[in-house]
Design a protein around this motif. Structure first.
Motif, short mmCIF file in Angstrom:
data_model
loop_
_atom_site.label_atom_id
_atom_site.label_comp_id
_atom_site.label_asym_id
_atom_site.label_seq_id
_atom_site.Cartn_x
_atom_site.Cartn_y
_atom_site.Cartn_z
N GLY A 99 5.18 11.84 5.07
CA GLY A 99 4.64 10.69 5.42
C GLY A 99 5.56 9.49 5.01
O GLY A 99 6.41 10.15 4.38
N SER A 100 5.05 8.07 5.46
CA SER A 100 6.84 7.53 4.91
C SER A 100 6.25 7.38 3.04
O SER A 100 6.79 7.97 2.54
N THR A 101 5.21 6.35 2.95
CA THR A 101 5.14 6.11 1.40
C THR A 101 3.45 5.29 1.33
O THR A 101 2.89 5.02 2.16
N ALA A 102 2.85 5.55 0.21
CA ALA A 102 1.74 5.84 -0.20
C ALA A 102 1.66 4.84 -1.60
O ALA A 102 2.78 4.97 -2.39
N ILE A 103 1.01 3.90 -2.15
CA ILE A 103 0.60 3.11 -3.04
C ILE A 103 -0.32 3.49 -3.72
O ILE A 103 -1.49 3.39 -3.03
N VAL A 104 -0.44 4.07 -5.19
CA VAL A 104 -1.12 4.67 -6.20
C VAL A 104 -0.92 3.98 -7.65
O VAL A 104 0.38 3.72 -7.24
N ASN A 105 -2.24 3.12 -7.67
CA ASN A 105 -1.80 2.12 -8.86
C ASN A 105 -0.68 0.79 -9.48
O ASN A 105 0.33 1.47 -10.22
N GLY A 106 0.56 1.03 -8.26
CA GLY A 106 0.96 -0.24 -8.30
C GLY A 106 2.47 0.37 -7.80
O GLY A 106 2.69 -0.20 -7.81
N PHE A 277 -7.96 -0.65 13.24
CA PHE A 277 -9.46 -0.63 13.31
C PHE A 277 -9.80 -0.52 11.93
O PHE A 277 -10.80 -1.76 11.77
N ILE A 278 -9.58 0.71 11.45
CA ILE A 278 -10.29 0.61 9.98
C ILE A 278 -9.97 -0.01 9.01
O ILE A 278 -10.91 -1.08 8.52
N SER A 279 -8.67 -0.11 8.73
CA SER A 279 -8.70 -1.31 7.55
C SER A 279 -8.75 -2.68 7.63
O SER A 279 -9.22 -3.58 6.79
N THR A 280 -9.35 -3.05 9.43
CA THR A 280 -9.46 -4.57 9.11
C THR A 280 -11.62 -4.42 9.27
O THR A 280 -12.02 -5.44 8.22
N ASN A 281 -11.63 -3.42 9.89
CA ASN A 281 -13.51 -3.03 9.21
C ASN A 281 -13.51 -2.92 7.77
O ASN A 281 -14.86 -3.12 7.74
N PHE A 282 -13.10 -2.00 7.48
CA PHE A 282 -13.68 -2.11 6.34
C PHE A 282 -13.32 -2.62 4.60
O PHE A 282 -13.39 -2.81 3.62
N GLY A 283 -12.00 -3.52 5.11
CA GLY A 283 -11.89 -5.03 4.48
C GLY A 283 -10.69 -4.50 3.55
O GLY A 283 -10.62 -4.85 2.29
N PHE A 284 -9.69 -3.60 3.69
CA PHE A 284 -8.52 -2.92 3.31
C PHE A 284 -7.27 -4.39 3.08
O PHE A 284 -7.70 -4.65 4.10
N GLY A 285 -7.14 -4.08 2.04
CA GLY A 285 -6.05 -4.71 1.61
C GLY A 285 -4.46 -4.25 2.10
O GLY A 285 -4.72 -3.48 3.11
N GLU A 286 -3.09 -5.09 1.62
CA GLU A 286 -2.39 -4.29 2.08
C GLU A 286 -2.03 -2.89 1.71
O GLU A 286 -1.22 -2.24 2.14
N VAL A 287 -2.18 -2.77 0.54
CA VAL A 287 -2.07 -1.41 -0.17
C VAL A 287 -2.72 -0.04 0.40
O VAL A 287 -2.82 0.28 0.88
N GLY A 288 -4.43 -0.93 0.56
CA GLY A 288 -5.59 0.10 1.85
C GLY A 288 -4.97 0.71 3.06
O GLY A 288 -4.62 1.93 3.18
#
Lengths: 355, 175
Positions: A99-106, A277-288
């Protein structure tokens, strides 16, 4: 190192090792059921629904078998061989990015266990170490059939490593980097490696069958000639280790060919739409959104690996086994010149296009 | 200054090297040498030189030692193994000569470091410049195929000559 760095490193190691070892029983089940399905048989269907608990029964059998050691075997190397067989492909897994990168706790986490600038060469180094368990097992168990199997295995792996290396080299010339992350982003931006260099992909793929000792090239353990080849004298869990090592090597090879030629963890068509689709429908931010993308990237790589694992089983039950001289002819007289010519053509192509 | 992991690897490789010298079985010796090579690759990796570590694994562990072990297995050295006896005079003589050569070498090395420690001239590549230029592998490849490419070709020619020479020598013997 901070505690967080250690924790994320351990989490990645547990994820990769756990996944590659956890897939083994499923693959064993699929190998048997798939074989039966391709040959229009029923296959093992007594233990659990669809025979899904059959691997569990196998494990119980392996654990409760007598742990037998042949009398005149060289004990130390006899026990060392199956361990090396499993360790080498697991080590090689550490440089394959999932995977590329994941963001956990900043904190930004690169989804790859070991980030180093000589990534692909590292995989090649550990693929080269896969010869030792075969030589060691055959030599240490002091059995003529085992020695014959290990001689076959070693010469086969060494021969096919050349054409594998040349196919890899042609891709390195195209990407201009050893770093698997950069290879994946190159393929995401332009084309998949198999489109740019189809012959390289073909040669690499064929060589991988020989490297992992799979049918049609499983001469080191050809049952009708050598009983069981290099692991003839191994029983109980020691044999199970060899068995697991074969599947882990297959997973490693599938992940490698997916990364080099089939876009790696790059999203499959339609997946970027799903991420949005998922991130707009569940209202995720940039991190999500980045984390959703990472999850889909892992899913993409896993589905590619699953496809190549299926191909391993499919080809096993489609193509008959080669004779040993045919195998050597294919390696030295067809694949080696083909990959060499391909290397020259790819070099010229890259030179002309980059000019 | 040294991290404990490096010390552990160094101790293991010293033990393996001693075993390599004193083992009666040729395959054990070859495998111990393989162990020493892998341990030194580990040390290179721990000091951050991943490229050298990887090349060490590819070239020595993956290619040369396979050839060693393969030929040892084919030669079947069991007879020599049972008949081999260590002669104490030769043994201590060899150790004495080895210590002498080692002492001279170490003396030269230490006196060199003592005198030139402060005024030493570093090469153009420090860790920071290599990171800026895009990593070890890139810097090495550029140097190998631009600045040093004639010497690179000459060395490969030397290897080719060695291969041809070996074939010619072996052929005369068998004909």
């Amino acid at each position: 190192m901070e505690l967080f760095d250690v924790a994320q490193l351990m989490a990645k190691i547990v994820f990769v090792v756990g996944l590659s070892l956890g897939v083994v029983p499923i693959m064993v089940w699929f190998e048997r059921r798939g074989a039966a399905w391709m040959q229009r048989r029923v296959g093992p269907n007594r233990v659990g629904p669809f025979g899904l608990l059959q691997p569990l029964a196998d494990v119980v059998k392996f654990i409760f078998k007598e742990d037998f050691t042949p009398g005149n075997a060289n004990k130390f190397f006899y026990y060392m061989a199956p361990m090396v067989a499993l360790i080498a492909p697991l080590c090689a897994m550490s440089v394959i990015p999932f995977g590329s990168t994941a963001i956990v706790n900043g904190h930004e986490i690169t989804l790859q266990i070991a980030t180093m600038d000589s990534g692909v060469i590292f995989i090649l180094a550990f693929a080269g170490l896969e010869v030792y368990p075969i030589i060691l097992a055959g030599w240490a168990s002091k059995n003529k059939y085992a020695v014959l199997g290990s001689l076959r295995g070693a010469s086969q792996i060494v021969s096919y490593e050349i054409s594998m290396g040349l196919a890899l080299l042609s891709m390195l010339i195209v990407y201009g980097t050893f770093n698997p992350h950069e290879m994946v982003s190159w393929q995401a931006a332009k084309y998949w490696g198999c489109v740019v260099n189809p012959f390289g992909a073909l040669v690499f793929w064929i060589s991988i069958f020989a490297e992992t000792n799979r049918l049609p090239f499983d001469l080191p353990e050809g049952e009708s000639e050598l009983v069981a080849g290099y692991h003839l004298e191994y029983g109980a869990m020691k044999f199970a280790l060899f068995f697991m090592a074969e599947y882990v090597a297959m997973i490693m090879a599938s992940a490698l060919i997916a990364t080099l030629f089939f876009g790696g963890y790059g999203l499959l068509p339609g997946m970027s739409f799903l991420v949005n689709f998922i991130s707009t429908n569940f209202g995720f931010g940039e991190v999500g959104m980045q984390n959703t993308k990472a999850a889909f990237e892992v899913l993409s790589l896993i589905s590619k690996v699953a496809f190549f694992m299926f191909m391993f089983v499919w080809i096993r039950w489609t193509v008959p086994r080669f004779r040993f001289d045919q195998l050597m002819d294919l390696g030295w007289k067809i694949l080696f010149p083909l990959s060499l010519i391909n290397l020259v053509i790819v070099t010229l192509m890259v030179y002309v296009l980059n000019k | 200054m040294l991290s404990p992991a490096i010390v552990i690897l160094a101790i293991i490789s010293a033990i393996l090297a001693t075993t390599m010298i004193f083992a009666k079985n040729a395959v054990t010796s070859a495998l111990c040498l393989l162990g020493v090579l892998i341990m030194s690759a580990g040390i290179y990796g721990l000091i951050g030189e991943h490229m050298v570590a990887t090349i060490q694994l590819v070239v020595y562990a993956g290619a040369i030692m396979v050839l060693f072990i393969f030929s040892i297995m084919l030669l079947n050295l069991n007879k020599e193994e049972t008949e081999y006896k260590q002669k104490p005079l030769v043994f201590f003589g060899v150790i004495g000569v080895g210590l002498l050569i080692g002492g001279v070498l170490f003396n030269g090395l230490f006196s060199h470091f003592k005198h030139h420690h402060d005024g030493r001239v570093l090469g153009p590549f420090s860790h920071e410049t290599i990171q800026q230029l895009g990593g070890n592998s890139k810097v090495l490849s550029f140097a190998l195929f631009s600045q040093y490419y004639i010497s690179f070709e000459v060395i490969s020619l030397a290897l080719l000559t060695a291969i041809v020479g070996a074939v010619v020598l072996a052929k005369r013997k068998f004909d």
